[in-house]
Scaffold this motif. Structure first.
Motif, mmCIF file in Angstrom:
data_model
loop_
_atom_site.group_PDB
_atom_site.id
_atom_site.type_symbol
_atom_site.label_atom_id
_atom_site.label_comp_id
_atom_site.label_asym_id
_atom_site.label_seq_id
_atom_site.Cartn_x
_atom_site.Cartn_y
_atom_site.Cartn_z
ATOM 1 N N ARG A 1 -92.001 -47.915 -0.805
ATOM 2 C CA ARG A 1 -93.216 -47.637 -1.700
ATOM 3 C C ARG A 1 -92.906 -46.783 -2.972
ATOM 4 O O ARG A 1 -94.046 -46.744 -3.877
ATOM 5 C CB ARG A 1 -94.235 -47.213 -0.711
ATOM 6 C CG ARG A 1 -94.799 -48.119 0.371
ATOM 7 C CD ARG A 1 -96.082 -47.785 0.835
ATOM 8 N NE ARG A 1 -96.608 -48.998 1.451
ATOM 9 C CZ ARG A 1 -97.726 -49.126 1.543
ATOM 10 N NH1 ARG A 1 -98.959 -48.463 0.902
ATOM 11 N NH2 ARG A 1 -98.333 -50.386 2.301
ATOM 12 N N ASP A 2 -91.831 -46.103 -2.976
ATOM 13 C CA ASP A 2 -91.563 -45.255 -3.942
ATOM 14 C C ASP A 2 -90.812 -45.916 -5.053
ATOM 15 O O ASP A 2 -90.498 -45.251 -6.326
ATOM 16 C CB ASP A 2 -90.735 -44.159 -3.650
ATOM 17 C CG ASP A 2 -91.291 -43.219 -2.457
ATOM 18 O OD1 ASP A 2 -92.645 -43.115 -2.471
ATOM 19 O OD2 ASP A 2 -90.630 -42.450 -1.716
ATOM 20 N N GLU A 3 -90.475 -47.210 -5.215
ATOM 21 C CA GLU A 3 -89.688 -47.862 -6.242
ATOM 22 C C GLU A 3 -90.810 -48.422 -7.127
ATOM 23 O O GLU A 3 -91.963 -48.490 -6.959
ATOM 24 C CB GLU A 3 -89.198 -49.302 -5.398
ATOM 25 C CG GLU A 3 -88.322 -49.780 -6.361
ATOM 26 C CD GLU A 3 -87.419 -51.237 -6.039
ATOM 27 O OE1 GLU A 3 -86.610 -51.549 -6.492
ATOM 28 O OE2 GLU A 3 -87.863 -51.254 -4.784
ATOM 29 N N THR A 4 -90.365 -48.307 -8.385
ATOM 30 C CA THR A 4 -91.083 -48.305 -9.651
ATOM 31 C C THR A 4 -91.231 -49.851 -9.790
ATOM 32 O O THR A 4 -90.026 -50.472 -9.967
ATOM 33 C CB THR A 4 -90.274 -47.521 -10.905
ATOM 34 O OG1 THR A 4 -90.645 -45.905 -10.481
ATOM 35 C CG2 THR A 4 -91.246 -47.857 -12.041
ATOM 36 N N ILE A 5 -92.407 -50.298 -10.067
ATOM 37 C CA ILE A 5 -92.544 -51.523 -10.738
ATOM 38 C C ILE A 5 -92.385 -51.895 -12.275
ATOM 39 O O ILE A 5 -92.644 -51.000 -12.907
ATOM 40 C CB ILE A 5 -93.995 -52.088 -10.225
ATOM 41 C CG1 ILE A 5 -94.307 -52.146 -8.729
ATOM 42 C CG2 ILE A 5 -94.324 -53.482 -11.082
ATOM 43 C CD1 ILE A 5 -95.766 -52.169 -8.565
ATOM 44 N N ASP A 6 -91.301 -52.897 -12.471
ATOM 45 C CA ASP A 6 -91.104 -52.775 -13.872
ATOM 46 C C ASP A 6 -90.748 -54.511 -14.158
ATOM 47 O O ASP A 6 -91.059 -55.359 -13.316
ATOM 48 C CB ASP A 6 -89.797 -51.972 -14.339
ATOM 49 C CG ASP A 6 -88.683 -52.224 -13.440
ATOM 50 O OD1 ASP A 6 -88.499 -53.004 -13.257
ATOM 51 O OD2 ASP A 6 -87.955 -51.020 -13.495
ATOM 52 N N TRP A 7 -89.925 -54.715 -15.175
ATOM 53 C CA TRP A 7 -89.495 -55.997 -15.585
ATOM 54 C C TRP A 7 -88.676 -56.718 -14.831
ATOM 55 O O TRP A 7 -88.512 -57.965 -14.855
ATOM 56 C CB TRP A 7 -88.848 -55.943 -17.072
ATOM 57 C CG TRP A 7 -87.790 -55.122 -17.108
ATOM 58 C CD1 TRP A 7 -87.945 -53.713 -17.380
ATOM 59 C CD2 TRP A 7 -86.618 -55.246 -16.763
ATOM 60 N NE1 TRP A 7 -86.755 -52.911 -17.090
ATOM 61 C CE2 TRP A 7 -85.676 -53.883 -17.033
ATOM 62 C CE3 TRP A 7 -85.722 -56.095 -16.176
ATOM 63 C CZ2 TRP A 7 -84.452 -53.827 -16.614
ATOM 64 C CZ3 TRP A 7 -84.386 -56.160 -15.907
ATOM 65 C CH2 TRP A 7 -83.541 -54.874 -16.123
ATOM 66 N N ARG A 8 -88.052 -56.039 -13.704
ATOM 67 C CA ARG A 8 -87.216 -56.781 -12.694
ATOM 68 C C ARG A 8 -87.846 -57.653 -11.898
ATOM 69 O O ARG A 8 -87.045 -58.637 -11.221
ATOM 70 C CB ARG A 8 -86.483 -55.706 -11.942
ATOM 71 C CG ARG A 8 -85.609 -54.681 -12.721
ATOM 72 C CD ARG A 8 -85.119 -53.431 -11.804
ATOM 73 N NE ARG A 8 -86.022 -52.722 -11.415
ATOM 74 C CZ ARG A 8 -86.036 -51.806 -10.470
ATOM 75 N NH1 ARG A 8 -85.002 -51.939 -9.562
ATOM 76 N NH2 ARG A 8 -87.067 -50.918 -10.102
ATOM 77 N N PHE A 9 -89.295 -57.604 -11.687
ATOM 78 C CA PHE A 9 -89.882 -58.313 -10.612
ATOM 79 C C PHE A 9 -90.853 -59.215 -11.112
ATOM 80 O O PHE A 9 -91.870 -59.047 -11.859
ATOM 81 C CB PHE A 9 -90.707 -57.299 -9.898
ATOM 82 C CG PHE A 9 -89.655 -56.091 -9.029
ATOM 83 C CD1 PHE A 9 -88.571 -56.580 -8.268
ATOM 84 C CD2 PHE A 9 -89.950 -54.765 -9.660
ATOM 85 C CE1 PHE A 9 -88.095 -55.263 -7.712
ATOM 86 C CE2 PHE A 9 -89.298 -53.829 -9.058
ATOM 87 C CZ PHE A 9 -87.959 -54.144 -8.063
ATOM 88 N N LYS A 10 -90.473 -60.626 -11.229
ATOM 89 C CA LYS A 10 -91.287 -61.728 -11.739
ATOM 90 C C LYS A 10 -92.610 -61.724 -11.218
ATOM 91 O O LYS A 10 -92.687 -61.596 -10.001
ATOM 92 C CB LYS A 10 -90.535 -62.994 -11.701
ATOM 93 C CG LYS A 10 -89.952 -63.607 -10.331
ATOM 94 C CD LYS A 10 -89.135 -64.889 -10.781
ATOM 95 C CE LYS A 10 -89.005 -65.526 -9.264
ATOM 96 N NZ LYS A 10 -88.407 -66.817 -9.569
#
Length: 436
Positions: free
Chosen positions: A15-24
């Motif tokens: 849950r500490d992972e950052t959401i960004d462009w890697r995740f379509k």
């Protein structure tokens, strides 16, 4: 053996992972937020800004499937080590273990390393492991963690020789537990005859760096449909499988063991496996029957809908409520170049197509109205890399509409997604991280 488990702190840390462009498919507005921060805002599927195509997992359906399989397995005296390759999602492994899974099954060394990174404590490795680098790493894992329980397959004398040589070179202190794999002619791995299996068992038993702890097999290679002749052929295979276990026990190979693992069972014929593996064994043989079914958690709207025992007539009592499909993918209509044809933002990069094409089920209008599609009027005629070809006759389909599709064969869906929304209705309850 130690009990099954997983490092819950490692799972929570996802849950500490950052959401960004890697995740379509994830909302651009969520970029820079952690998964936990995003979920704390109680996002919804329609309003959060997700882009298509988008795979979602249905939370109530998964919970139903988990409870159904756990209750049925308990009722019939079975253990389950679900095949983790289906999802490669530690959070879903955790849920399966919370619902009583005996362990998690892996198929290759890369999957095994993912499992161990998240502290999975009991792993059934449903394959031969002869790579010296993989065996060296495994031996180190066993030595460093006395609670780590592991077993793998052997189906040849050469394989036993390679395993023993690699383990001797490392000089580890714990032997590797081995199941003799019994296969079928024309199938995948596994000794093809009883005499070959006998020779492999003798070789394992004679090698101090290995420990023979049971027998494994896979009935899914015997047949690929549910015709009476196919089901009969599976019964014949399982009876031969049982005979091999009894023969090894008579030879003294299992003397002194607290558990003798007998394992089979994909997701299509596990009722027959259960029937075979839970028939009475000799009183002094501590058999632990282990199913490796992986498809039950997500089920589907195709391959398993037809073949799963809980979707058709099955032999053992219980589980009157069938599994529920938990996968849906959403794609937007972007073009209607001719009558009766719409092109959508979904292709072979996004969905499975090895066991049937996605099934159009619902349409969401720009207004937000969600409508069931009339059965039989819409179908996909094909997939390109990034487009789906939707054919329809009477249904009103508009550019800008979103179509929700049911999917077939979960094993070739989730490998295309690294962060997947879990939904309860329109509410996002979780984001599942995968590691393929």
């Amino acid at each position: 053996m130690p009990g099954a488990g997983i490092n819950t702190e490692a799972v929570r840390a996802l849950r500490d992972e950052t959401i960004d462009w890697r995740f379509k498919g994830m909302p651009a507005s969520a970029s820079g937020e952690t998964v936990g921060e995003f979920l704390s805002g109680r996002p919804t599927l329609r309003e959060a800004g997700f882009t298509g195509p988008l795979l979602t997992l249905d939370d109530p359906a998964m919970e139903h499937n988990l409870r159904t399989m756990a209750a049925w397995s308990d009722e019939h005296g079975l253990k389950i080590a679900p095949h983790g390759k289906t999802t490669m999602a530690p959070r879903l492994f955790e849920r399966q273990l919370e619902h009583g899974a005996w362990g998690i099954t892996a198929a290759n060394i890369s999957q095994l390393r993912v499992y161990r990174a998240f502290g999975v404590q009991r792993i059934l490795f449903a394959n031969e492991l002869v790579d010296p680098h993989g065996l060296e790493w495994l031996s180190g894992e066993l030595d460093s963690d006395p609670d780590f329980s592991f077993c793998c397959y052997a189906d040849s004398l050469r394989g036993v020789e390679l395993m023993a040589s690699a383990l001797a070179a490392r000089g580890g202190t714990r032997p590797v537990d081995v199941l003799v794999e019994f296969g079928v002619s024309g199938g995948r791995t596994g000794a093809r005859t009883v005499s070959q299996a006998r020779a492999v068992a003798a070789a394992v038993a004679a090698e101090p760096r290995l420990r023979l702890v049971g027998v494994s097999g896979y009935e899914g290679e015997v047949a690929h449909d549910v015709e009476a002749s196919s089901l009969s052929a599976i019964d014949d295979y399982l009876n031969e499988f049982r005979g091999l276990v009894a023969e090894f026990a008579d030879s003294g190979y299992f003397d002194g063991l607290d558990e003798v693992i007998v394992s089979a069972g994909g997701s299509a014929y596990f009722d027959q496996v259960a029937e075979a593996l839970t028939r009475p064994w000799p009183e002094d043989l501590p058999v632990v029957p282990v199913l490796r079914s992986g498809g039950y958690l997500l089920h589907d709207d195709g391959f398993y809908r037809v073949r799963s025992p809980f979707g058709r007539e099955h032999r053992l009592s219980g589980a009157e409520s069938p599994f529920r499909p938990a996968m849906r993918i959403w794609a937007q209509v972007v073009s209607q170049p001719e009558a009766g044809l719409a092109l959508l933002t979904m292709g072979r990069r996004d969905v499975s197509f090895d066991q049937g094409l996605p099934e159009p089920q619902v349409v969401r209008r720009a207004s937000g109205a969600l409508l069931e599609l009339p059965e039989g009027d819409c179908h996909l005629s094909g997939l390109a890399d990034q487009h789906a070809f939707l054919r329809f006759t009477d249904t009103e389909v508009r550019v800008g509409d979103w179509i929700g599709f049911g999917l077939s064969h979960p094993c070739t869906v989730l490998d295309k997604w690294t962060l997947i929304p879990v939904v309860d209705g329109d509410e996002i309850t979780d984001l599942v991280r995968t590691y393929f």
